[in-house]
Motif scaffolding. Structure first.
Motif, PDB file in Angstrom:
ATOM      1  N   LEU A 126     -11.641  14.105  44.005  1.00  0.00           N
ATOM      2  CA  LEU A 126     -10.374  14.010  42.448  1.00  0.00           C
ATOM      3  C   LEU A 126     -11.035  12.878  41.682  1.00  0.00           C
ATOM      4  N   SER A 127     -10.557  11.727  42.617  1.00  0.00           N
ATOM      5  CA  SER A 127     -11.095  10.493  42.058  1.00  0.00           C
ATOM      6  C   SER A 127     -12.280  10.694  41.476  1.00  0.00           C
ATOM      7  N   SER A 128     -13.401  11.267  41.910  1.00  0.00           N
ATOM      8  CA  SER A 128     -15.000  10.739  41.147  1.00  0.00           C
ATOM      9  C   SER A 128     -15.290  11.404  40.180  1.00  0.00           C
ATOM     10  N   TYR A 129     -13.936  12.522  39.171  1.00  0.00           N
ATOM     11  CA  TYR A 129     -14.398  13.276  38.005  1.00  0.00           C
ATOM     12  C   TYR A 129     -13.921  12.532  37.363  1.00  0.00           C
ATOM     13  N   LYS A 130     -14.299  12.077  36.016  1.00  0.00           N
ATOM     14  CA  LYS A 130     -14.346  11.137  35.208  1.00  0.00           C
ATOM     15  C   LYS A 130     -13.111  11.820  34.436  1.00  0.00           C
ATOM     16  N   SER A 131     -12.374  13.174  34.264  1.00  0.00           N
ATOM     17  CA  SER A 131     -11.454  13.399  33.522  1.00  0.00           C
ATOM     18  C   SER A 131     -10.210  13.568  33.657  1.00  0.00           C
ATOM     19  N   ILE A 132      -9.069  12.117  33.883  1.00  0.00           N
ATOM     20  CA  ILE A 132      -8.538  12.226  34.389  1.00  0.00           C
ATOM     21  C   ILE A 132      -7.021  13.040  34.497  1.00  0.00           C
ATOM     22  N   PRO A 133      -7.285  13.615  32.837  1.00  0.00           N
ATOM     23  CA  PRO A 133      -5.765  14.046  32.486  1.00  0.00           C
ATOM     24  C   PRO A 133      -6.191  15.931  33.175  1.00  0.00           C
ATOM     25  N   ASP A 134      -6.974  15.640  33.664  1.00  0.00           N
ATOM     26  CA  ASP A 134      -7.203  17.157  34.803  1.00  0.00           C
ATOM     27  C   ASP A 134      -6.910  16.345  36.149  1.00  0.00           C
ATOM     28  N   SER A 135      -7.727  15.339  36.674  1.00  0.00           N
ATOM     29  CA  SER A 135      -7.709  15.544  38.341  1.00  0.00           C
ATOM     30  C   SER A 135      -6.154  14.561  38.705  1.00  0.00           C
ATOM     31  N   HIS A 136      -6.381  13.435  37.949  1.00  0.00           N
ATOM     32  CA  HIS A 136      -5.210  13.337  38.272  1.00  0.00           C
ATOM     33  C   HIS A 136      -3.840  13.225  36.793  1.00  0.00           C
ATOM     34  N   PRO A 137      -2.879  14.573  36.897  1.00  0.00           N
ATOM     35  CA  PRO A 137      -2.596  14.611  35.618  1.00  0.00           C
ATOM     36  C   PRO A 137      -1.028  13.562  35.377  1.00  0.00           C
ATOM     37  N   VAL A 138      -0.490  13.267  36.859  1.00  0.00           N
ATOM     38  CA  VAL A 138       1.138  13.269  36.608  1.00  0.00           C
ATOM     39  C   VAL A 138       0.659  11.581  36.917  1.00  0.00           C
ATOM     40  N   TRP A 139       1.386  10.960  36.053  1.00  0.00           N
ATOM     41  CA  TRP A 139       1.703   9.238  36.380  1.00  0.00           C
ATOM     42  C   TRP A 139       3.286   8.928  36.754  1.00  0.00           C
ATOM     43  N   VAL A 140       3.528   8.008  37.269  1.00  0.00           N
ATOM     44  CA  VAL A 140       5.038   7.936  37.715  1.00  0.00           C
ATOM     45  C   VAL A 140       5.191   5.601  37.003  1.00  0.00           C
ATOM     46  N   ILE A 141       5.892   5.883  35.807  1.00  0.00           N
ATOM     47  CA  ILE A 141       5.637   4.406  35.607  1.00  0.00           C
ATOM     48  C   ILE A 141       7.455   3.853  36.147  1.00  0.00           C
ATOM     49  N   VAL A 142       7.304   3.019  36.421  1.00  0.00           N
ATOM     50  CA  VAL A 142       9.038   2.559  36.900  1.00  0.00           C
ATOM     51  C   VAL A 142       9.197   1.006  36.374  1.00  0.00           C
ATOM     52  N   HIS A 143      10.451   1.250  35.155  1.00  0.00           N
ATOM     53  CA  HIS A 143      10.465   0.262  34.649  1.00  0.00           C
ATOM     54  C   HIS A 143      11.596  -0.589  35.416  1.00  0.00           C
ATOM     55  N   ASP A 144      11.000  -1.675  35.415  1.00  0.00           N
ATOM     56  CA  ASP A 144      12.745  -2.443  36.323  1.00  0.00           C
ATOM     57  C   ASP A 144      13.609  -2.999  35.030  1.00  0.00           C
ATOM     58  N   ILE A 145      14.860  -2.121  35.439  1.00  0.00           N
ATOM     59  CA  ILE A 145      16.059  -2.622  34.697  1.00  0.00           C
ATOM     60  C   ILE A 145      17.116  -3.329  35.268  1.00  0.00           C
ATOM     61  N   ASP A 146      17.848  -4.655  34.544  1.00  0.00           N
ATOM     62  CA  ASP A 146      19.162  -5.054  35.435  1.00  0.00           C
ATOM     63  C   ASP A 146      20.420  -4.041  34.970  1.00  0.00           C
ATOM     64  N   ARG A 147      21.396  -4.482  36.144  1.00  0.00           N
ATOM     65  CA  ARG A 147      22.706  -4.312  35.763  1.00  0.00           C
ATOM     66  C   ARG A 147      23.849  -5.199  36.562  1.00  0.00           C
ATOM     67  N   PRO A 148      24.471  -5.487  35.639  1.00  0.00           N
ATOM     68  CA  PRO A 148      25.437  -6.389  37.010  1.00  0.00           C
ATOM     69  C   PRO A 148      25.570  -5.440  38.264  1.00  0.00           C
ATOM     70  N   GLU A 149      25.135  -6.216  38.944  1.00  0.00           N
ATOM     71  CA  GLU A 149      26.360  -6.198  40.333  1.00  0.00           C
ATOM     72  C   GLU A 149      27.236  -5.734  40.626  1.00  0.00           C
ATOM     73  N   SER A 150      27.697  -5.154  41.343  1.00  0.00           N
ATOM     74  CA  SER A 150      29.162  -4.163  41.800  1.00  0.00           C
ATOM     75  C   SER A 150      30.361  -5.249  41.467  1.00  0.00           C
ATOM     76  N   PHE A 151      29.591  -6.674  42.656  1.00  0.00           N
ATOM     77  CA  PHE A 151      31.062  -6.983  42.654  1.00  0.00           C
ATOM     78  C   PHE A 151      31.249  -8.292  41.440  1.00  0.00           C
ATOM     79  N   GLU A 152      30.181  -7.743  40.826  1.00  0.00           N
ATOM     80  CA  GLU A 152      29.902  -9.270  39.860  1.00  0.00           C
ATOM     81  C   GLU A 152      31.333  -8.173  38.300  1.00  0.00           C
ATOM     82  N   LEU A 153      31.374  -7.309  38.582  1.00  0.00           N
ATOM     83  CA  LEU A 153      32.033  -6.420  37.719  1.00  0.00           C
ATOM     84  C   LEU A 153      33.746  -6.190  38.615  1.00  0.00           C
ATOM     85  N   LEU A 154      33.728  -6.673  39.786  1.00  0.00           N
ATOM     86  CA  LEU A 154      35.294  -6.508  40.096  1.00  0.00           C
ATOM     87  C   LEU A 154      35.392  -8.828  39.803  1.00  0.00           C
TER      88      LEU A 154
END
Lengths: 611, 367
Positions: A126-154
């Motif tokens: 599939l990687s040899s095909y140029k048409s990426i939306p057809d060969s590899h249609p799904v992409w996962v984008i991970v965003h690293d977001i912050d939140r306070p640790e639970s011990f901080e809430l304490l």
């Protein structure tokens, strides 16, 4: 010029003469070969699993695909159905479009491997095909977001009010997930108000904006992936970074080997006798002989971290030096252990055995937690975790640095202290065994101004602390109630050993006249010393993991009077027992004290263990 | 009569060395190291299985991760997620989900894309989580399968547009019980060869200690004025170092078998391990004759050892690979005999080289 630097010069000159031209060229040749072959092996994919599964199939085009996976040994079978149901050597038999397994465990694994091989093949096609939306249609984008640790809430209530311990216990499970990296932030926003949330909220609310930021960020080799296809989507295990951090350890092994050899050489043939006869303090000799090796290693570490980071900005230059700073205590520990091993061993063989043993243990301590660098707070006990974090581009704060390196510094310094105290003719050139040499060094310690069972217990704290951390690593993955029970017992054992070893030395070596009053007094001193040291170190370093269950076992919470009583009375079992029964019963008494100590701890933890 | 002597002298040296080994309790340390490696690997196996097979975690009462989603409620991906191990809560928009994320009600936020399977554009799935937390790992592990399922669904539609693409059609029979591939490959490919060869690795270093100690203490001179030759001394030491290897490896194999790990071709593996031990010990011996100084000799030996391990990655039936194949019964008999003979040949050549160089060595050479 201080005395030690003259010795350093000698040591450097002498060790350089060992490397004649022939040896150096052979070593260089070996090194070059290692690099070439390692490169070739990395190209080949570091696989030792070649041809472990066998496949018989009548589909030639399929066979080509399968044999691309080195694990398979594929044979063409003209009439594969004849093989079915027979006891053949094949793990998989392929007839037309069906793959049959033989029913063994190995065959099941082969089937799974075949499935993966086919998926990989499809990805390549599939990687040899140029048409990426057809060969590899799904992409996962991970965003690293912050939140306070639970011990901080304490919040910081814990340190002020002991009663909240109960709440903290209830939170144990979630708190195990806390990450020390955010300590600085923890300080900043420990009282979380709704306004803060909405503020952060606004900052993170626009996924599109966030996405742009991700795209702008330069992607380096080490940056954890943020965009991937589902098949490349994986949990954050820092394999690459661990491989790189292994580069640091390799030179340390080699130099430690040379160092311990050179130390041992002073002892065989009594070469060191001349040095000892000279008007030098033993600390000068030890320092002088050690310094060249430590300096060489630090230079090597800086070279390696420069190679890994290839710094171009000032920030990256600081990272290079941070890495060197993190490796310093590791180097010190390796050197201290080699030094002690060289002084205690009776022969080269013994030295090899003890060096291999110590290196394996310390490497386990260093690398195992680093595997979990991104996911568990306890992983910060290893400096290697910090290296992994740095390689991945994160920042390290001072607290975390102290937490993982203070034990290394303290243990190496006290090992050097003990070793230097017996760096004399009597101990260097005799064939005494390990126990009597240790007792000698303890005797030297007790004779020292300020040396007493009290200070001995105090000094032993870093050792105990490190040993207990090691237990955590070893018990890391056992199912919960058992790991805690074993941990309690082992901790109690090493603590009782540390407290009573001074008393044993006094009684065995008849350093003082002992009566019942004296034995009790010694026990009280040793127990109190340990208690004071324990509290000191928990204040300094345990904070990052205090809220995890293991950390709780180590510090045993904020109780004060009971632990003091416990430490004193458990030591008294050994101290007074030794007075009545003599030193031959030491081990029995030690075990008795350990049981008392363990039962107390189990009683304290009953809520967690049962519930 | 005189012909009998060399053998007896070699044995006398061997006896001396083995006595030394047994009297030093540190020998127990090596056994302990190997035990340590073994226990350590058990933890590794455990860790790896939990990473790759989250189902194994269920015995340890791990709760399934809580994930918040927003976006296209009609998407197939939403259905797949709802039917997976993940507990899904639907939110109107990101900020609503973020409040619950902030207060730890959920561990990750996923944006369900509006792009259809039969559409033209890439389908981006945005996942928001705090990467430094354990929960992020759990979410990642559990998310992989739904994601792959969804990719499968979309590909079903879209790959039809690719010219000349025909999916491979092979139906693999599913195994009877849930055996995990990681375990089998980890045990036989990494653990077993490492455990069985560790004694050989150590013996190569040991023989360096045996020999350089005599040089350093100058006791070799004393030995040489007695009627033993340098060759006798070296042979005696090499013999002990090689001999202790198969004993340790055998003990390991018995232990593993008792633990329910099946090992085929017991005898061939022992022969192979002894051959490798001979090769490593003769290399160690030659190095110490060449260098005579322990520190340098050990350093040199470590380099050679690393080199040999790296070479093992390059070809089929390298010692490490061959142990795996023998234990799994994946190697035809003829092939295994052929390779065993080849290693025997290497061992003999190296032994002859060592014998030759220790014949040449005399007292003048030593001082």
């Amino acid at each position: 010029m201080p005395a030690w630097s003259i010795i350093s010069k000698w040591e450097l000159k002498r060790s350089l003469t060992k490397f004649d031209r022939k040896t150096v060229s052979l070593l260089l040749l070996a090194l070059v070969l290692i690099f070439v072959v390692t490169y070739a092996a990395s190209m080949a994919g570091f696989g030792l699993n070649q041809k472990i599964y066998s496949v018989a199939s009548s589909q030639p085009e399929l066979n080509d695909i399968i044999s691309n996976d080195p694990r398979f040994n594929v044979e063409y079978a003209n009439e594969p159905w004849k093989l079915l149901g027979q006891d053949t050597k094949y793990d998989i038999i392929i007839i037309n479009d069906r793959a049959y397994l033989s029913g063994t465990e190995k065959s099941a694994a082969a089937g799974k491997a075949l499935e993966n091989a086919l998926i990989n093949y499809r990805e390549t096609i599939l990687s040899s095909y140029k048409s990426i939306p057809d060969s590899h249609p799904v992409w996962v984008i991970v965003h690293d977001i912050d939140r306070p640790e639970s011990f901080e809430l304490l919040g910081d209530v814990r340190s002020m009010d002991t009663d909240t311990r109960q709440d903290t216990e209830a939170q144990q499970d979630t708190e195990a997930q806390q990450d020390t990296e955010n300590d600085i932030e923890a300080g900043k926003d420990s009282d979380v108000s709704p306004e803060d949330v909405s503020e952060k909220d606004e900052h993170f609310v626009h996924p599109s904006e966030r996405f742009e930021m991700d795209q702008q960020a330069t992607i380096t080799l080490f940056q954890t992936q943020t965009i991937s296809t589902p098949s490349h989507f994986s949990p954050p295990i820092p394999f690459m970074a661990i491989l790189y951090s292994f580069l640091f350890i390799f030179p340390i092994y080699i130099i430690a080997q040379l160092y311990s050899s050179s130390m041992m050489e002073e002892r065989t043939n009594r070469k060191c006798q001349l040095l000892l006869a000279a008007p030098l303090r033993s600390i000068d000799i030890v320092l002088g002989k050690t310094a060249p090796y430590i300096i060489t290693l630090m230079l090597l570490v800086i070279i390696i971290s420069t190679f890994i980071q290839q710094p171009s900005t000032i920030r990256e230059v600081t990272t290079v030096f941070s890495m060197a700073l993190i490796m310093l205590p590791v180097i010190l520990l390796f050197m201290a252990l080699s030094f002690i091993a060289a002084i205690f061993s009776r022969s080269f063989k013994e030295l090899t055995f003890s060096m291999v043993f110590l290196s394996v243990i310390v490497s386990g301590y260093l690398f195992f937690p680093a595997m979990f660098a991104n996911i568990h707070a306890v992983s910060a006990i290893s400096p290697m975790t910090l290296i992994v974090n740095l390689v991945e581009g994160n920042q390290i704060d001072v607290n975390t640095y102290l937490f993982s390196t203070v034990p290394f510094y303290l243990v190496s310094l006290s090992l050097y202290g003990l070793g230097t105290s017996i760096f004399n003719e009597e101990n260097l050139f005799s064939q005494k065994n390990l126990i009597s040499k240790s007792l000698d060094s303890i005797e030297k310690f007790l004779e020292f101004p300020g040396g007493s069972v009290f200070t001995l217990s105090l000094v032993s704290i870093p050792f105990i602390y490190m040993l207990q951390l090691m237990f955590i690593i070893i018990l890391f993955n056992l199912p919960l109630p058992y790991s805690i029970l074993i941990m309690i017992f082992l901790s109690a054992f090493v603590e009782e050993l540390a407290k009573s070893i001074g008393i044993l030395t006094i009684i065995k070596k008849k350093l003082e006249h002992i009566n019942l009053k004296k034995a009790t007094l010694l026990s009280i001193l040793a127990g109190t010393g340990f208690f004071v040291g324990e509290k000191l170190i928990s204040v300094i370093t345990l904070t990052p993991i205090e809220s995890s269950l293991f950390g709780f076992v180590m510090s045993m919470g904020p109780l004060l009077l009971l632990p003091l009583m416990l430490h004193v009375s458990a030591t008294a079992i050994v101290g007074i027992g030794l007075y009545y029964l003599g030193h031959r019963y030491y081990l029995v008494l030690l075990l008795a004290a350990t049981f008392v100590h363990s039962f107390y701890n189990i009683y304290l933890l009953r809520g967690i263990l049962v519930g | 009569m005189d012909k009998l002597w060399p053998g007896r002298k070699v044995l006398a040296i061997s006896k001396k060395e083995s006595k030394g080994l047994l009297s030093e309790k540190t020998f127990l340390l090596t056994v302990f190291i190997q035990l340590f490696i073994a226990t350590f690997s058990v933890f590794l196996i455990f860790g790896l299985t939990t990473f790759y097979d989250p189902g194994a975690l269920q015995d340890f009462e791990m709760q399934s991760p809580q994930v918040g989603v927003f976006g296209n409620e009609e998407s197939e991906f939403y259905d797949i997620l709802v039917n997976s191990d993940i507990e899904v809560t639907y939110y109107e928009d990101f900020s609503e989900a973020y409040i619950d994320f902030y207060t730890r009600e959920i561990d990750a936020i996923i944006e369900i894309p509006y792009e259809q399977a039969d559409g033209e554009d890439l389908i981006d799935i945005n996942v928001y989580m705090s990467r430094s937390e354990l929960s992020a790992t759990l979410v990642s592990i559990n998310l992989k399968e739904p994601l792959e399922q969804f990719e499968e669904v979309v590909r079903e539609v879209r790959t039809q547009r690719l010219p000349g693409y025909a999916p491979l059609d092979l139906d693999i029979e599913s195994p009877k019980d849930g055996t995990t591939i990681i375990n089998l490959e980890f045990i036989y490919v990494a653990l077993l060869p490492l455990l069985l060869l560790t004694p050989a690795f150590i013996s190569g270093g040991l023989v360096i200690d045996f020999i350089t100690e005599e040089f350093e203490k100058k006791t070799v001179g004393l030995l040489l004025v007695s009627p033993v030759s340098l060759l006798d001394i070296i042979s005696g030491k090499v013999l002990v170092a090689v001999f202790i290897v198969p004993i340790q490896s055998l003990a390991w194999m018995i232990l593993l078998v008792l633990n329910g790990i099946e090992i085929n071709n017991f005898l061939s593996i022992l022969v192979l391990v002894s051959l490798i031990a001979t090769i490593l010990v003769t290399i160690g011996g030659s190095i110490s004759l060449l260098v005579k100084e322990r520190g340098i000799a050990q350093m040199f030996y470590s380099f050679i050892l690393i080199l040999m391990v790296m070479i093992s990655y390059l070809y089929v039936n390298s010692p490490l690979n061959m142990i795996t194949r023998l234990a799994l019964d994946s190697i035809p008999l003829i092939e295994s005999i052929y390779w065993l003979l080849l290693y025997t040949l290497i061992a003999i050549v190296l032994l002859l080289l060592l014998i030759n160089s220790s014949r040449k060595g005399d007292i003048a050479d030593i001082y």
